[in-house]
Design an enzyme around this catalytic site. Structure first.
Site, PDB file in Angstrom:
ATOM      1  N   ASP A  71       0.838  -1.197   0.000  1.00 54.00           N
ATOM      2  CA  ASP A  71       0.000   0.000   0.000  1.00 54.00           C
ATOM      3  C   ASP A  71       0.874   1.249   0.000  1.00 54.00           C
ATOM      4  OD1 ASP A  71      -1.936   1.917   0.264  1.00 54.00           O
ATOM      5  OD2 ASP A  71      -2.509   1.384   2.323  1.00 54.00           O
ATOM      6  N   ARG A  80     -11.136  -0.428   2.103  1.00 52.01           N
ATOM      7  CA  ARG A  80     -12.606  -0.489   2.067  1.00 52.01           C
ATOM      8  C   ARG A  80     -13.113  -0.626   0.640  1.00 52.01           C
ATOM      9  NH1 ARG A  80     -12.789   5.314   4.959  1.00 52.01           N
ATOM     10  NH2 ARG A  80     -10.767   4.528   5.697  1.00 52.01           N
ATOM     11  N   ASP A 125       0.130  -5.046   4.640  1.00 58.05           N
ATOM     12  CA  ASP A 125      -1.259  -4.662   4.428  1.00 58.05           C
ATOM     13  C   ASP A 125      -2.108  -5.814   3.865  1.00 58.05           C
ATOM     14  OD1 ASP A 125      -3.103  -2.660   4.880  1.00 58.05           O
ATOM     15  OD2 ASP A 125      -2.830  -1.684   2.938  1.00 58.05           O
ATOM     16  N   LYS A 184       1.551   7.945   0.347  1.00 54.86           N
ATOM     17  CA  LYS A 184       1.930   7.975   1.759  1.00 54.86           C
ATOM     18  C   LYS A 184       3.295   8.645   1.910  1.00 54.86           C
ATOM     19  CE  LYS A 184      -0.350   3.758   3.379  1.00 54.86           C
ATOM     20  NZ  LYS A 184      -1.228   4.414   4.371  1.00 54.86           N
TER      21      LYS A 184
HETATM   22  N1  BES Z   1      -3.316   0.174   5.239  1.00 60.35           N
HETATM   23  C1  BES Z   1      -3.681   1.462   5.698  1.00 60.35           C
HETATM   24  C2  BES Z   1      -3.972   1.467   7.188  1.00 60.35           C
HETATM   25  C3  BES Z   1      -2.782   1.461   8.086  1.00 60.35           C
HETATM   26  C4  BES Z   1      -1.981   2.565   8.222  1.00 60.35           C
HETATM   27  C5  BES Z   1      -2.509   0.349   8.850  1.00 60.35           C
HETATM   28  C6  BES Z   1      -0.902   2.553   9.083  1.00 60.35           C
HETATM   29  C7  BES Z   1      -1.451   0.346   9.726  1.00 60.35           C
HETATM   30  C8  BES Z   1      -0.646   1.433   9.846  1.00 60.35           C
HETATM   31  C9  BES Z   1      -4.925   1.950   4.975  1.00 60.35           C
HETATM   32  O1  BES Z   1      -5.069   1.542   3.675  1.00 60.35           O
HETATM   33  C10 BES Z   1      -4.861   3.435   4.970  1.00 60.35           C
HETATM   34  O2  BES Z   1      -3.989   3.969   4.358  1.00 60.35           O
HETATM   35  N2  BES Z   1      -5.800   4.082   5.658  1.00 60.35           N
HETATM   36  C11 BES Z   1      -5.815   5.505   5.758  1.00 60.35           C
HETATM   37  C12 BES Z   1      -7.236   5.956   5.615  1.00 60.35           C
HETATM   38  C13 BES Z   1      -7.389   7.441   5.477  1.00 60.35           C
HETATM   39  C14 BES Z   1      -6.817   7.913   4.167  1.00 60.35           C
HETATM   40  C15 BES Z   1      -8.845   7.803   5.575  1.00 60.35           C
HETATM   41  C16 BES Z   1      -5.247   5.891   7.110  1.00 60.35           C
HETATM   42  O3  BES Z   1      -5.526   5.186   8.096  1.00 60.35           O
HETATM   43  O4  BES Z   1      -4.497   6.842   7.189  1.00 60.35           O
HETATM   44 ZN    ZN Z   2      -4.148  -0.195   3.171  1.00 63.25          ZN
HETATM   45 MN    MN Z   3      -4.068   2.873   2.332  1.00 60.37          MN
END
Ligand code: BES
Ligand code: ZN
Ligand code: MN
Length: 497
Positions: free
Chosen positions: A272, A353, A290, A279
């Site tokens: 991811d 999601r 992920d 990111k």
């Molecule tokens: N895989 C990530 C969630 C995640 C982030 C898990 C850091 C463990 C550590 C997910 O796909 C993600 O990036 N979620 C975002 C959502 C946001 C953009 C609404 C997040 O949590 O920052």
């Molecule tokens: Zn993710």
């Molecule tokens: Mn993500």
């Protein structure tokens, strides 16, 4: 690693090592008294010397006598017993002590310690899982495998005659569970350039071949087949990558033909990057984890099939990469999910999601009694609950209680989070049926609310394992969670058949 049972007859014990619990009074009763007798007072002499600390879980290694070469004394509290956590820690200390000796075999009597209301079988299973955990190495990708932690290869559990059968069943269960946990760890730890969606599909097929069970089947869908199912949301995430997506569908028929299956749905983002909503660079390597939701589905199948559970089980894994590229989905793009609902993608990093929603629509065709999805879904869940509990989201109180109880029982816990209608407001879009993000506040909850819009026609729970699926820092690595929680839940369901 070999595990076996032995009926307790201290006078006939012949062993390279014995793990022996000693209570807080220093008075030798029960098994300790028996062993003391057969070793000509060696235990009493050691205890009287004061070498065994008074603190719970303190360890002293002493030279045995006769047919018992060495003894690891372990302090416990016979009046209050130990908590599950104390027992796990004590077990680890004792096993480490054995590993520090030259013994390749040991007899354990740890199961004679009182641990809350736990059975002998539970205590044996916990010891097996602890030892397998201590022995796990992620050294597959190193040019030289790491040296083993000592020589210990055989543990014999001493039990009373009436516990023999349950103890043997506990050994089988412990091994199956540890195998499932190890598989989830191996897949999680595998780097993103190896563990691609294609690789996960192949691993699922390998799992089925190795299970050698006519009750277990797998189907791996390619991009064309996924498109045929109109999974527009899943495909929108996948299209930025050169790696083609896969959907893995596992079916295990261990129960009656008419019995509705329990379904596990796993997030399998093999890397991811965030996509166009890229990111930051720090710790981005951890986004290879992920796909730990997907790994936990495969690990749980491995354990459940090995245990021959008398239930029907479905597994759906959606897996792809989330990459930025000229072909990638962009913020503001609108896609149509398999359910027909349209989604405005405001942040391409909220991709979990987007792939899960189509899997949740797809899984309805199996007419499942219960669907549990497992996903490293939000950083917000890590902020809310840390690394101790997985986040549990469901409106079904029975399901919530059952999952919590299962996690508590096996020491892989989850904690209930809200899912009220009010939280849905944040997902409103001016242009589509919904947006894929709901703002920073309550981020783990709005993510779960998004999924709820697709989890229709069955009872559903969502586990956000973003904080529990792997460890960061010096101990970086997949934990194998929540394979124990899910497997215990299935064991509990099977027991009710
Ligand atoms: N895989 C990530 C969630 C995640 C982030 C898990 C850091 C463990 C550590 C997910 O796909 C993600 O990036 N979620 C975002 C959502 C946001 C953009 C609404 C997040 O949590 O920052
Ligand atoms: Zn993710
Ligand atoms: Mn993500």
């Amino acid at each position: 690693m070999q595990f076996s049972t032995k009926t307790l007859a201290a006078d006939k014990l012949k062993t390279a090592c014995l793990i022996l619990p000693i209570d807080q009074t220093n008075k030798l009763t029960g098994v300790a008294a028996q062993v003391d007798q057969t070793t000509g007072g060696a235990v009493k002499a050691a205890v009287d010397s004061g070498d065994l600390g008074a603190k719970l879980g303190s360890i002293a290694l002493i030279t045995g006598a006769g047919a018992i070469a060495r003894i690891i004394l372990v302090r416990y509290d016979s009046e209050n017993g130990l908590t599950q956590r104390q027992f796990a820690e004590t077990t680890r200390q004792a096993l480490r002590a054995v590993m520090g000796t030259a013994a390749s075999q040991t007899v354990s009597m740890l199961q004679y310690i009182d641990v809350e209301e736990r059975s002998t079988a539970w205590k044996i299973r916990a010891q097996i899982m602890a030892l397998r955990e201590l022995n796990y190495r992620a050294d597959q990708w190193k040019s030289k495998r790491e040296a083993a932690n000592g020589k210990l290869a055989i543990i014999e559990f001493a039990v009373d005659k009436e516990d023999l059968e349950a103890a043997q069943a506990a050994i089988d269960q412990g091994i199956a569970l540890a195998d499932g946990v190890d598989l989830a760890k191996d897949l999680g730890n595998a780097p993103g350039n190896i563990c691609t969606p294609t690789y996960l599909g192949e691993q699922a097929k390998l799992l089925v071949r190795q299970a050698k069970s006519a009750r277990l089947k797998v189907q791996v869908f390619n991009e064309r087949q996924i498109a045929g199912l109109k999974m527009g949301s899943f495909l929108a995430v996948a299209k930025g990558s050169d790696q083609p997506p896969r959907m893995i569908v596992l079916e295990y028929k261990g129960g009656a033909a008419k019995q509705a299956p329990i379904a596990l749905v796993g997030k399998g983002i093999t890397f991811d990057t965030g996509g166009i909503s890229l990111k930051p660079g720090a710790e981005m390597d951890e986004m290879k984890f992920d796909m730990c939701g997907a790994a936990s589905v495969l690990g749980t199948f491995k354990a459940a099939v090995k245990m021959k559970l008398p239930i029907n089980l479905v597994g759906v894994i959606v897996t792809c990469e989330n990459m930025p590229s000229g072909k990638a989905v962009k913020p503001g793009d609108i896609v149509t999910s398999m359910s027909g609902q349209t989604i405005e993608i405001l942040n391409t990093d909220a991709e979990g999601r987007l792939i899960l929603c189509d899997a949740l629509t797809y899984v309805a065709r199996f007419k499942p009694s219960t669907v549990i999805d497992i996903a490293t879904l939000t950083g917000a869940c890590v902020i809310a609950l840390g690394a101790h509990h997985s986040g549990l989201f469901t409106q079904n109180l029975d399901l919530s209680n059952n999952l919590r109880a299962a996690g508590q029982h096996i020491g892989d816990t989850c904690w209930p989070m809200p899912l009220d209608d009010e939280y849905h407001d944040g997902l409103k879009s001016n242009f589509a049926d919904m947006a894929n993000i709901g703002g920073r506040a309550g981020g783990a909850i709005t993510a779960a609310c998004f999924l709820a819009k697709f989890a229709k026609g069955y009872e559903w729970a969502h586990l956000d394992i973003a904080g529990t699926a792997w460890k960061s820092g010096a101990a970086k690595g997949a934990t194998g969670r929540p394979v124990p929680l899910l497997t215990q839940y299935l064991l509990d369901q099977a027991a009710q058949q």
